[in-house]
Motif scaffolding. Structure first.
Motif, mmCIF file in Angstrom:
data_model
loop_
_atom_site.group_PDB
_atom_site.id
_atom_site.type_symbol
_atom_site.label_atom_id
_atom_site.label_comp_id
_atom_site.label_asym_id
_atom_site.label_seq_id
_atom_site.Cartn_x
_atom_site.Cartn_y
_atom_site.Cartn_z
ATOM 1 N N ALA A 289 0.834 -1.206 0.000
ATOM 2 C CA ALA A 289 0.000 0.000 0.000
ATOM 3 C C ALA A 289 0.868 1.255 0.000
ATOM 4 O O ALA A 289 0.554 2.241 -0.676
ATOM 5 N N CYS A 290 1.986 1.226 0.742
ATOM 6 C CA CYS A 290 2.883 2.386 0.798
ATOM 7 C C CYS A 290 3.442 2.706 -0.579
ATOM 8 O O CYS A 290 3.511 3.872 -0.992
ATOM 9 N N GLY A 291 3.870 1.663 -1.289
ATOM 10 C CA GLY A 291 4.428 1.868 -2.618
ATOM 11 C C GLY A 291 3.402 2.382 -3.598
ATOM 12 O O GLY A 291 3.650 3.325 -4.357
ATOM 13 N N GLN A 292 2.228 1.784 -3.590
ATOM 14 C CA GLN A 292 1.158 2.216 -4.498
ATOM 15 C C GLN A 292 0.768 3.665 -4.222
ATOM 16 O O GLN A 292 0.631 4.473 -5.149
ATOM 17 N N ASP A 293 0.600 3.994 -2.941
ATOM 18 C CA ASP A 293 0.213 5.364 -2.578
ATOM 19 C C ASP A 293 1.292 6.372 -2.974
ATOM 20 O O ASP A 293 0.977 7.490 -3.399
ATOM 21 N N GLY A 294 2.563 5.983 -2.826
ATOM 22 C CA GLY A 294 3.654 6.883 -3.159
ATOM 23 C C GLY A 294 3.669 7.244 -4.632
ATOM 24 O O GLY A 294 3.851 8.412 -4.996
ATOM 25 N N PHE A 295 3.472 6.258 -5.501
ATOM 26 C CA PHE A 295 3.455 6.533 -6.936
ATOM 27 C C PHE A 295 2.195 7.302 -7.329
ATOM 28 O O PHE A 295 2.257 8.215 -8.169
ATOM 29 N N LEU A 296 1.059 6.934 -6.743
ATOM 30 C CA LEU A 296 -0.186 7.638 -7.078
ATOM 31 C C LEU A 296 -0.139 9.093 -6.648
ATOM 32 O O LEU A 296 -0.730 9.967 -7.301
#
Length: 302
Positions: A289-296
């Motif tokens: 979730a951290c990675g997805q949120d960071g790119f989004l």
């Protein structure tokens, strides 16, 4: 793969080969006009040929000074952290060997660009120009200042190093085979890029080695941080340019820069970030979730 790259250094590294010719041709432009962030601005287009030539020469100085900043303030400290045993997963002989080779490369790149800038300053009478701190470095240091744990600051540095090494080859490619600029400048950039093509692969492989060795908390933190340097690297460095234009006493400098600032709002979307997203996918960062949120957060639907 890292072992093969390390073993090939003696034949590959530019520091081991013929030096770059530093003959200066005053009739050639020092930089590409299309790479100036304000190249289409009417005020720039209306400047005298002499002012435009000075700005192009300063574009070359800035281009090289950003290289110096990447090597000294970003990549070298991460290499030092690895050699000091501060990065999990990078303690073996092969890792230490290739990191030492990388440090030698980076030191040679500093010599390359410092020689080129020294000659440019002399021949173009630009010895008075001072280039301020780049946002790429400033943003990284501001991010580090927001955390108290040493391991957090090390991982922020490391994420910035990995992203910078992935991007820098394309950054250098803009000039490395350009026939419309100073031959010395083209040769300098081509020599640098020759090494950086290997460094991009090296840092990708290093990431694939250290990320699995991180603790769950460290992995989550790295996944959150990894996308941020994309925007930091892509920043148009308008503060640097405003300072340099003012030093050159360019009419309307503040207005030119002010008009360009809205173009910098979505900096990350102006660069090819596919190498970073591919790495994030391979590491499993995009499964978090951290990675997805960071790119989004950057507008990147990775």
């Amino acid at each position: 793969m890292l072992h093969r790259i390390a073993e090939g250094w003696m034949k590959r590294a530019k520091v081991r080969r013929e030096p770059v010719e530093l003959d200066f041709d005053p009739t050639q432009a020092d930089f590409l006009e299309k790479l100036l962030p304000f190249c289409e601005h009417p005020r720039f287009q209306s400047l005298s040929p002499n002012d435009r030539q000075k700005i192009l020469s300063c574009g070359w100085l800035i281009y090289n000074e950003k290289t110096v900043a990447i090597e000294t303030a970003i990549v070298t400290p991460s290499c030092n952290d690895a050699l000091a045993g501060q990065i999990p997963g990078l303690g073996g002989d092969t890792f230490r060997h290739i990191i030492c080779e990388t440090l030698v490369d980076e030191a040679y790149h500093l010599l390359l660009v410092e020689n080129a800038n020294r000659l440019t300053r002399f021949h173009r009478d630009l010895g008075h120009i001072r280039v301020p701190t780049f946002n790429l470095v400033r943003f990284m240091e501001m991010e580090q200042a927001g955390y108290s744990e040493p391991w957090q600051r090390i991982l922020i540095q490391l994420a910035t190093s990995v992203v910078s090494e992935i991007f820098v080859s394309d950054y250098l490619h803009q000039l490395s085979d350009c026939q419309d600029i100073q031959p010395m400048n083209r040769a300098t950039v081509a020599a640098h890029r020759h090494d950086e093509l290997a460094h991009s692969k090296i840092f990708t492989l290093l990431a694939e080695a250290f990320y699995p060795a991180l603790s769950p908390v460290e992995k989550a933190f790295f996944a959150e941080i990894l996308p941020k340097p994309i925007a930091w690297f892509a920043d148009m460095e308008l503060d640097v340019w405003e300072s340099v234009l003012q030093q050159l006493q360019i009419p309307g400098a503040a207005s030119i820069i002010a008009d360009c600032r809205p173009l910098n709002a979505n900096a990350a979307l102006r660069v090819d970030y596919s190498g970073v997203t591919e790495l994030a996918r391979n590491l499993g960062v995009l499964d978090t979730a951290c990675g997805q949120d960071g790119f989004l957060a950057l507008g990147i639907a990775a």
